[in-house]
Design a protein around this motif. Structure first.
Motif, PDB file in Angstrom:
ATOM      1  N   GLY A   1      13.390 -29.733 -37.099  1.00 35.87           N
ATOM      2  CA  GLY A   1      14.261 -29.285 -38.189  1.00 35.87           C
ATOM      3  C   GLY A   1      13.479 -28.639 -39.315  1.00 35.87           C
ATOM      4  O   GLY A   1      13.905 -27.633 -39.895  1.00 35.87           O
TER       5      GLY A   1
ATOM      6  N   TYR B   1      14.630 -18.965 -40.724  1.00 32.26           N
ATOM      7  CA  TYR B   1      15.587 -18.729 -41.804  1.00 32.26           C
ATOM      8  C   TYR B   1      14.981 -17.703 -42.747  1.00 32.26           C
ATOM      9  O   TYR B   1      13.820 -17.821 -43.147  1.00 32.26           O
TER      10      TYR B   1
ATOM     11  N   TRP C   1      20.093 -17.364 -40.758  1.00 35.25           N
ATOM     12  CA  TRP C   1      19.347 -17.907 -39.627  1.00 35.25           C
ATOM     13  C   TRP C   1      19.201 -16.877 -38.521  1.00 35.25           C
ATOM     14  O   TRP C   1      20.153 -16.195 -38.155  1.00 35.25           O
TER      15      TRP C   1
ATOM     16  N   GLN D   1      19.002 -23.327 -36.491  1.00 39.10           N
ATOM     17  CA  GLN D   1      19.928 -23.720 -37.554  1.00 39.10           C
ATOM     18  C   GLN D   1      20.456 -25.125 -37.288  1.00 39.10           C
ATOM     19  O   GLN D   1      20.533 -25.954 -38.198  1.00 39.10           O
TER      20      GLN D   1
ATOM     21  N   TYR E   1      17.793 -27.747 -38.024  1.00 38.00           N
ATOM     22  CA  TYR E   1      17.694 -27.956 -39.472  1.00 38.00           C
ATOM     23  C   TYR E   1      18.861 -28.826 -39.951  1.00 38.00           C
ATOM     24  O   TYR E   1      18.672 -29.725 -40.767  1.00 38.00           O
ATOM     25  N   GLY E   2      20.047 -28.582 -39.424  1.00 40.79           N
ATOM     26  CA  GLY E   2      21.214 -29.385 -39.786  1.00 40.79           C
ATOM     27  C   GLY E   2      21.026 -30.854 -39.421  1.00 40.79           C
ATOM     28  O   GLY E   2      21.400 -31.753 -40.192  1.00 40.79           O
TER      29      GLY E   2
ATOM     30  N   TYR F   1      29.452 -27.555 -41.581  1.00 40.02           N
ATOM     31  CA  TYR F   1      28.228 -27.113 -40.919  1.00 40.02           C
ATOM     32  C   TYR F   1      27.365 -26.278 -41.867  1.00 40.02           C
ATOM     33  O   TYR F   1      26.149 -26.474 -41.952  1.00 40.02           O
TER      34      TYR F   1
ATOM     35  N   THR G   1      23.509 -26.794 -43.218  1.00 40.25           N
ATOM     36  CA  THR G   1      22.504 -25.860 -42.693  1.00 40.25           C
ATOM     37  C   THR G   1      22.086 -24.765 -43.672  1.00 40.25           C
ATOM     38  O   THR G   1      21.284 -23.908 -43.306  1.00 40.25           O
TER      39      THR G   1
END
Length: 188
Positions: free
Chosen positions: A36, A43, A49, A55, A58-59, A127, A131
């Motif tokens: 992540g 990015y 992204w 992405q 990272y979320g 989301y 993100t």
């Protein structure tokens, strides 16, 4: 991530001992936390992204961090070896099955409810909230970019039979030239 905390799921793959299961879970979660953070390479501020799976990674890191209670922490530091800025990731192994599992489960349940009810707007808003890097992570992105290493080349070795009938393995350097030489010798 969630299923890696379920003993029965790990047992399907032959990991039946509790210690092995806990180690596998820890490694999976730590690897995802690192993935992540490393995803910030993909990015670009103002553009977004470059890769959807980065992405998502990272979320997931954000889910871990927002779980709180010290499940995952990031600390800016200086690398002892090269003196450059670095980022240390800490994962509290004792909180994966409680704090972490609850946080990931809640996140997945919310996404599933939005999906099942066709509520695209709410799903996208949630989301995007998880993100979209804030200013702190945009600053960490610089450290991630500075510390990235060149993409590794996997150069295939070749086998050949010499004049005495022996099978030999020829390896090549992991460079663009080594890759070209490997292909040339394989197909000549």
């Amino acid at each position: 991530m969630y299923l890696s905390t379920v003993a029965e799921a790990l047992a399907v793959f032959g990991h039946k001992e509790a210690e092995d299961q806990n180690n596998i879970t820890y490694i999976n979660w730590l690897h995802m936390a690192r993935a992540g953070l490393m995803a910030l390479q993909y990015y670009t501020p103002g553009k977004g992204w470059g890769q959807a799976h980065m992405q998502a990674r990272y979320g997931i890191l954000q889910v871990f961090l927002r779980a709180g209670e010290g499940l995952v922490t990031l600390r800016k530091c200086t690398d002892d070896k090269d003196g450059k800025p670095n980022i240390e990731i800490s994962l509290d192994k004792t909180k994966i099955h409680t704090v972490g599992k609850d946080a990931v489960g809640d996140f997945l349940m919310r996404l599933q409810v939005y999906k099942s009810t066709g509520n695209f707007e709410a799903a996208k808003a949630m989301y995007d909230e998880f993100t979209e890097p804030n200013e702190e992570f945009k600053a960490l992105r610089g450290t991630v970019l500075d510390r990235r290493s060149p993409r590794k080349l996997m150069v295939q070795a070749n086998t050949y039979i010499d004049q005495s009938g022996q099978v030999n393995l020829k390896t090549y350097p992991a460079t663009p030239e080594g890759m070209i030489q490997s292909f040339q010798e394989r197909y000549n």
